[in-house]
Enzyme design. Sequence first.
Site, mmCIF file in Angstrom:
data_model
loop_
_atom_site.group_PDB
_atom_site.id
_atom_site.type_symbol
_atom_site.label_atom_id
_atom_site.label_comp_id
_atom_site.label_asym_id
_atom_site.label_seq_id
_atom_site.Cartn_x
_atom_site.Cartn_y
_atom_site.Cartn_z
ATOM 1 N N LYS A 1 3.563 -9.848 4.280
ATOM 2 C CA LYS A 1 2.265 -9.408 4.974
ATOM 3 C C LYS A 1 1.638 -8.734 4.922
ATOM 4 C CE LYS A 1 5.666 -11.306 8.729
ATOM 5 N NZ LYS A 1 6.331 -11.621 9.773
ATOM 6 N N GLY A 2 1.984 -7.456 4.420
ATOM 7 C CA GLY A 2 1.433 -6.407 4.922
ATOM 8 C C GLY A 2 -0.258 -6.463 3.911
ATOM 9 N N GLU B 1 -0.691 -4.727 -2.853
ATOM 10 C CA GLU B 1 0.124 -4.277 -1.832
ATOM 11 C C GLU B 1 -0.366 -3.523 -0.688
ATOM 12 O OE1 GLU B 1 2.664 -5.198 -0.277
ATOM 13 O OE2 GLU B 1 4.216 -4.874 -1.219
ATOM 14 N N ASP B 2 -0.332 -3.667 0.051
ATOM 15 C CA ASP B 2 -0.627 -2.550 1.459
ATOM 16 C C ASP B 2 -0.365 -0.604 1.240
ATOM 17 O OD1 ASP B 2 1.819 -3.429 2.123
ATOM 18 O OD2 ASP B 2 1.582 -3.069 4.160
ATOM 19 N N ASP C 1 5.969 2.513 -0.833
ATOM 20 C CA ASP C 1 6.838 3.453 -0.564
ATOM 21 C C ASP C 1 8.389 3.809 -1.334
ATOM 22 O OD1 ASP C 1 8.331 4.640 1.953
ATOM 23 O OD2 ASP C 1 7.720 3.077 3.172
ATOM 24 N N LYS D 1 3.175 6.587 -1.351
ATOM 25 C CA LYS D 1 4.124 7.465 -0.540
ATOM 26 C C LYS D 1 4.339 8.776 -1.901
ATOM 27 C CE LYS D 1 5.046 6.132 3.790
ATOM 28 N NZ LYS D 1 5.884 5.714 4.939
ATOM 29 N N PHE E 1 5.625 7.501 9.021
ATOM 30 C CA PHE E 1 4.966 5.815 8.960
ATOM 31 C C PHE E 1 3.726 5.994 9.557
ATOM 32 C CE2 PHE E 1 6.564 2.471 11.808
ATOM 33 C CZ PHE E 1 7.253 1.686 10.772
ATOM 34 N N VAL E 2 2.757 5.226 9.128
ATOM 35 C CA VAL E 2 1.933 4.685 8.875
ATOM 36 C C VAL E 2 1.874 3.465 9.407
ATOM 37 C CG1 VAL E 2 0.947 5.906 8.027
ATOM 38 C CG2 VAL E 2 1.368 4.130 6.724
ATOM 39 N N ARG F 1 -0.766 -4.774 13.054
ATOM 40 C CA ARG F 1 -1.080 -5.153 11.661
ATOM 41 C C ARG F 1 -2.896 -5.251 12.117
ATOM 42 N NH1 ARG F 1 2.952 -6.548 8.210
ATOM 43 N NH2 ARG F 1 5.175 -7.552 9.301
HETATM 44 C C1 PRP Z 1 6.684 -3.375 3.244
HETATM 45 C C2 PRP Z 1 4.754 -3.088 2.059
HETATM 46 C C3 PRP Z 1 6.348 -3.249 0.422
HETATM 47 C C4 PRP Z 1 7.654 -2.680 1.071
HETATM 48 C C5 PRP Z 1 7.461 -1.812 0.166
HETATM 49 O O1 PRP Z 1 6.516 -4.733 2.897
HETATM 50 O O2 PRP Z 1 3.901 -4.358 1.979
HETATM 51 O O3 PRP Z 1 6.457 -4.534 0.474
HETATM 52 O O4 PRP Z 1 7.218 -2.497 2.232
HETATM 53 O O5 PRP Z 1 8.616 -0.297 0.307
HETATM 54 P P1 PRP Z 1 9.095 -0.499 -0.760
HETATM 55 O O6 PRP Z 1 8.229 0.360 -2.222
HETATM 56 O O7 PRP Z 1 10.091 0.634 -0.363
HETATM 57 O O8 PRP Z 1 9.946 -1.363 -1.228
HETATM 58 P P2 PRP Z 1 7.648 -4.855 4.795
HETATM 59 O O9 PRP Z 1 9.149 -4.873 3.964
HETATM 60 O O10 PRP Z 1 7.250 -3.638 5.277
HETATM 61 O O11 PRP Z 1 7.254 -6.616 4.678
HETATM 62 P P3 PRP Z 1 5.270 -6.838 5.223
HETATM 63 O O12 PRP Z 1 4.744 -6.725 4.171
HETATM 64 O O13 PRP Z 1 5.502 -7.862 5.745
HETATM 65 O O14 PRP Z 1 4.714 -5.818 6.880
#
Ligand code: PRP
Length: 183
Positions: free
Chosen positions: A47-48, A103-104, A107, A135, A156-157, A169
């Site tokens: 969803k991000g 993507e948002d 990580d 990151k 953590f953001v 969100r």
């Molecule tokens: C977040 C973000 C990426 C993923 C990145 O999604 O949107 O998809 O984590 O993490 P990584 O690089 O360590 O794999 P999340 O799983 O939090 O789901 P969301 O977008 O629904 O909040």
Amino acid sequence: MDSQDVQADLKHVLYSKQEIQQRVAELAAAIDEDYRDREVLIVGVLKGAVMVMADLARALHSHVSMDWMAVSSYGSGTQSSGVVRILKDLETDLMGKNVLIVEDIIDSGLTLSWLKANLESRGPASVEICTLLRKPEAAKVEIDVKYVGFDIPNEFVVGYGLDFAEKYRNLDFVGTLAPHVYE
Ligand code: PRP
């Protein structure tokens, strides 16, 4: 919501609404230029990525198609494991398409690394990645990201699509939470 609405929960504002809009406009200009002779399908990862998809799409000056995926990473808590499950797949056949994943945040990079390989296996002409945040210190895999909004420290953001326990969100900025919120 703006920073006034969540002042008590906030450690600091990392990027304001204005700074995000400015950077998204720059990314859109680069994308317009790179895809000027090619049609692009932008794929938002729920969803991000909802906020960045909405703003990036509107900042572009060319036609784009839009589609969405939802994926979930197996693993404990907030740590990505790299083993990904598709919760909602694309409705578009990728054969011959120029795909830009939006993507948002990146990580560990494990989700995107899996997703890029998955989409590449569907016969597209190209697959590139655009992320608002990355990151570098958290990276567990090397991943080629063509468009990066901001490289940020390993903190953590939340905000602008990013959640903590599904909250925050809908902040119009990106910030860090005060420790009392998550401890
Ligand atoms: C977040 C973000 C990426 C993923 C990145 O999604 O949107 O998809 O984590 O993490 P990584 O690089 O360590 O794999 P999340 O799983 O939090 O789901 P969301 O977008 O629904 O909040």
